[in-house]
Design an enzyme around this catalytic site. Structure first.
Site, short mmCIF file in Angstrom:
data_model
loop_
_atom_site.label_atom_id
_atom_site.label_comp_id
_atom_site.label_asym_id
_atom_site.label_seq_id
_atom_site.Cartn_x
_atom_site.Cartn_y
_atom_site.Cartn_z
N GLN A 260 17.27 27.32 24.02
CA GLN A 260 18.46 26.47 24.10
C GLN A 260 19.63 27.13 23.36
O GLN A 260 20.75 27.19 23.86
CB GLN A 260 18.17 25.10 23.47
CG GLN A 260 19.12 24.03 23.89
CD GLN A 260 19.14 23.89 25.39
OE1 GLN A 260 20.18 24.13 26.00
NE2 GLN A 260 18.04 23.59 26.03
N HIS A 263 22.15 29.76 24.86
CA HIS A 263 23.21 29.42 25.83
C HIS A 263 24.60 29.67 25.25
O HIS A 263 25.41 30.36 25.85
CB HIS A 263 23.11 27.95 26.26
CG HIS A 263 22.18 27.75 27.40
ND1 HIS A 263 22.37 28.33 28.63
CD2 HIS A 263 21.03 27.04 27.51
CE1 HIS A 263 21.39 27.98 29.44
NE2 HIS A 263 20.55 27.21 28.78
N GLU A 328 19.18 15.60 25.89
CA GLU A 328 19.24 16.12 27.26
C GLU A 328 17.83 16.59 27.69
O GLU A 328 17.33 16.17 28.72
CB GLU A 328 20.23 17.29 27.30
CG GLU A 328 20.40 17.90 28.67
CD GLU A 328 21.19 19.20 28.65
OE1 GLU A 328 21.38 19.76 27.55
OE2 GLU A 328 21.60 19.66 29.74
N HIS A 329 17.24 17.47 26.88
CA HIS A 329 15.88 17.96 27.15
C HIS A 329 14.97 17.49 26.03
O HIS A 329 15.27 17.73 24.86
CB HIS A 329 15.83 19.50 27.14
CG HIS A 329 16.77 20.14 28.10
ND1 HIS A 329 18.02 20.61 27.73
CD2 HIS A 329 16.66 20.41 29.43
CE1 HIS A 329 18.62 21.14 28.79
NE2 HIS A 329 17.83 21.03 29.83
N ASP A 362 14.13 24.45 33.94
CA ASP A 362 15.48 24.97 34.18
C ASP A 362 15.56 25.69 35.52
O ASP A 362 16.62 25.72 36.15
CB ASP A 362 15.87 25.97 33.08
CG ASP A 362 16.17 25.29 31.76
OD1 ASP A 362 16.40 24.07 31.77
OD2 ASP A 362 16.17 25.98 30.73
N HIS A 421 40.45 -18.32 50.36
CA HIS A 421 39.01 -18.02 50.35
C HIS A 421 38.23 -19.26 50.80
O HIS A 421 37.31 -19.17 51.62
CB HIS A 421 38.54 -17.65 48.94
CG HIS A 421 38.87 -16.24 48.53
ND1 HIS A 421 40.15 -15.80 48.31
CD2 HIS A 421 38.07 -15.16 48.28
CE1 HIS A 421 40.12 -14.53 47.95
NE2 HIS A 421 38.88 -14.12 47.93
#
Lengths: 431, 431
Positions: A260, A263, A328-329, A362, A421
């Protein structure tokens, strides 16, 4: 090297909050630049797009023809790959397609006793724009993950934009576009590409939704055109949270944290583990393995600034903290991940068992790698086929149904002071 | 009184575009005010909220206790309704619940030959904020339509905010909150209420998503906090598009056009019909019925500014134009609406047959009345249970699966220059 915390220390929640802090709010200066770019592209179309592209991407285009990649060039890029890459890309695409086909929704309806029919019609979006970053973050896997769900949803046209800084394009990205079934490619990027997709130019078709990652200009432009077109989530930095029982090989855990952190400098890697001895082993593995990494400079900063090894009181507390973080993960590096699953409330993707490292997901396990970041898993979902389908309610009230429903609607409409209506419903009452 | 067009006139597309034009882009001055309000509420919490509420809503609150409605007061409001209203509200709530239960998604997974398991876990959102406008646009039906899907999704807490200008609350709104199962109510509104829900104060819980309609300050605040929390669509003015074969009672069609126009001056009512004689009859009905309407002043402006009676060449062209417009409400006032349905691509809700006027769907047919406006039906859907559920991908790769997938992932990761991703996968390869 990496922050170590224990959940029992008195300032733990404070420390955790500061680690997790990420302000998604956009910079005012960037917002002004982006607003100007959007206005210019709306007004001047292709010519503004060409000017911006020449200026920002260091190219020398004289017409949109110079900023267009024809479809045969995508096939050529694929054909030119080595056999291993060709096979890996194909396997990944097939697996992603197979998984996403399970997400496809279908039209449904039901009929009531009085023949009134209610339901929901599902249709694909017509035109989707896919933003692919140029330069260092040009990931072919990202093309697959964004394009394939749209194709599975039967989106009619899929327009890819990808900047080519200094004219350099990435053959793997083009090959991925080929096997994903992209229908048009333009080598433009930044806020100007987003503006072109949202409003259309003479050359670039106006789309209904824009997906894909990008830098702060791209993200700010997406936020600005939201409403004019649909957009996917605006992503923050990528993060992984690993819950480990202390019995996985510490090298594996260290490498998963690296995967991770590599990145970018803002990426976040956190380990939760009740075993302080194991945490020390992971720290040793980090020190040992870091010098072997090509991207050690990035990993080092990410781990130092945003990483943490956290000792929890037990596995239950680890789950509670995970739900608070809404990662996220989420990697469950334990013997029996199934028994933890019921208690997990918020996570983009859950990687279960010691053999399921994030990188398998991934690239090729099948599920999408576009996931909600920065705690947004509390309210949002992985990118999926459902993002490229939309729903229309179906209401077919029978003559008899109009009698009963008409009376109810008229009472409620009168209560809201909406006479037309009420009257419109009353007309349909036949006795 | 109302614009008449024919699809064959040379400037038709231009005229249509100008009728449909609606710029959702927010006003800069409003955006600045909203940013300030959000910053103050983030910094000063309840005290800022009390100050703004006293100032904007003309009340005299000294603590948050004065801005809280306790749950028993909701039940009292319901109990105090007359029998007819109680019954209508209950029938509507039950029908809405029944329809939305069909939208509930479930967790799924599948196992591959090598025991690798892939799937998707569905969970509800924890906390949802529901914005309900005060004053003239305080609609109990809107409470039902926003709250019930959240309850069906099993959302844990549902926090309603509703301003009470000059201290006046609407008993029908409180009664609707009662039968929808709202868990807390605060009498605050505007951008300050949105800020409180998004960031939390001492009294108001931080939520995960905010839904519900509001004025430009509310809409701008929702756009600003998007990302911090989830939001529903930012709605433009309401619209109806009626496709009629010319054989419905023209009074019915006129009243259906009114039922949209009476919402506000910006509302849009359009008729598409191939029969010029029928269009003239509808025009006569409009003239005849308008003076009988309580809200004729609003209807008159809406029809004049944004309404149209459009003669098409045939029914097919009407469908084509409808797909171009992507209306919020589409009424198919024809004998056999089923045969038209296949060709309809974009619409929030489709009202099928002469007896299905929009108002039946607005109140009690069952489907949601929160629908995509201003052409956003091209890429978005009615509010539904799916807006209150989220997905987590499930990936459990077996030891054997890690061998095959690990090799694929490693090749692709190396192709992207992500060494840690590759190494993390390689560790899991056992032979």
């Amino acid at each position: 090297m990496i922050t170590k915390l224990t959940s029992t220390q008195s300032d733990f929640q404070e420390k955790l909050a500061s680690l997790l802090a990420w302000d998604n709010v956009s910079n005012k200066e960037v917002a002004q630049t982006v607003d100007d770019i959007i206005a210019n592209v709306r007004n001047s179309g292709d010519s503004a797009l060409i000017d911006y592209t020449n200026k920002f991407d260091g190219v020398n285009a004289s017409s949109m023809k110079d900023l267009t990649i024809k479809l045969p060039a995508l096939k050529q890029a694929f054909d030119a790959l080595n056999k291993k890459q060709k096979s890996a890309l194909t396997i990944a695409a097939d697996r992603i397609r197979l998984y996403h086909e399970k997400q496809k929704q279908s039209t449904w309806n039901y009929t009531e006793d009085d023949s009134t029919m209610l339901g929901q019609k599902i249709t694909p979006l017509d035109h989707v724009g896919l933003y692919v970053p140029g330069g260092k973050a040009a990931y072919p896997s990202s093309v697959l993950m964004n394009a394939i769900p749209a194709k599975v949803a039967d989106v009619e046209s899929l327009i890819m934009v990808v900047p080519t800084p200094n004219g350099i394009s990435n053959p793997l990205v083009l090959a991925a576009a080929y096997i994903s079934g992209i229908t048009q490619v333009f080598t433009v990027g930044g806020a100007q590409a987003i503006a072109a997709l949202a409003y259309g130019t003479k050359t670039i078709p106006k789309v209904d939704k824009i997906v894909g990652p990008g830098n702060i200009y791209v993200a700010t432009a997406k936020r600005a055109v939201f409403g004019q077109v649909g957009i996917d989530m605006i992503a923050g930095p990528s993060e992984i949270l690993i819950i480990c029982d202390g019995k996985t090989n510490p090298d594996w855990i260290a490498m998963d944290l690296f995967s991770q952190a590599e990145h970018d400098e803002d990426a976040q890697s956190i380990l939760l583990c009740p075993d302080s001895n194991f945490i020390n082993q992971v720290e040793i593995s980090i020190k040992k393995l870091l010098p072997t990494m090509d991207r050690q400079a990035i990993i080092k900063i990410a781990l130092k600034e945003r990483g943490a090894l956290i000792q929890t009181q037990d596995m239950n507390e680890a789950i509670t903290l995970s739900n608070q973080i809404a990662p996220e993960h989420l990697e469950l590096s334990v013997e029996d991940p199934q028994i933890l699953l019921d208690n997990i409330k918020h996570a983009g993707a859950i990687f279960m068992g010691r053999h399921t490292c994030e990188s398998l997901g991934d690239y090729c396990a099948g599920p999408n790698h576009v996931l909600p970041t920065s705690g947004t898993a509390r309210f949002s979902s992985p990118l999926g086929v459902y993002d490229f389908q939309k729903k229309s309610s179906l209401i077919m009230v029978s003559r008899q149904g109009a009698n009963t429903l008409g009376k109810v609607a008229a009472i409620l409409a009168d209560g809201e002071g909406l006479q037309a209506h009420a009257q419109s419903a009353k007309y349909r009452i036949s006795h």
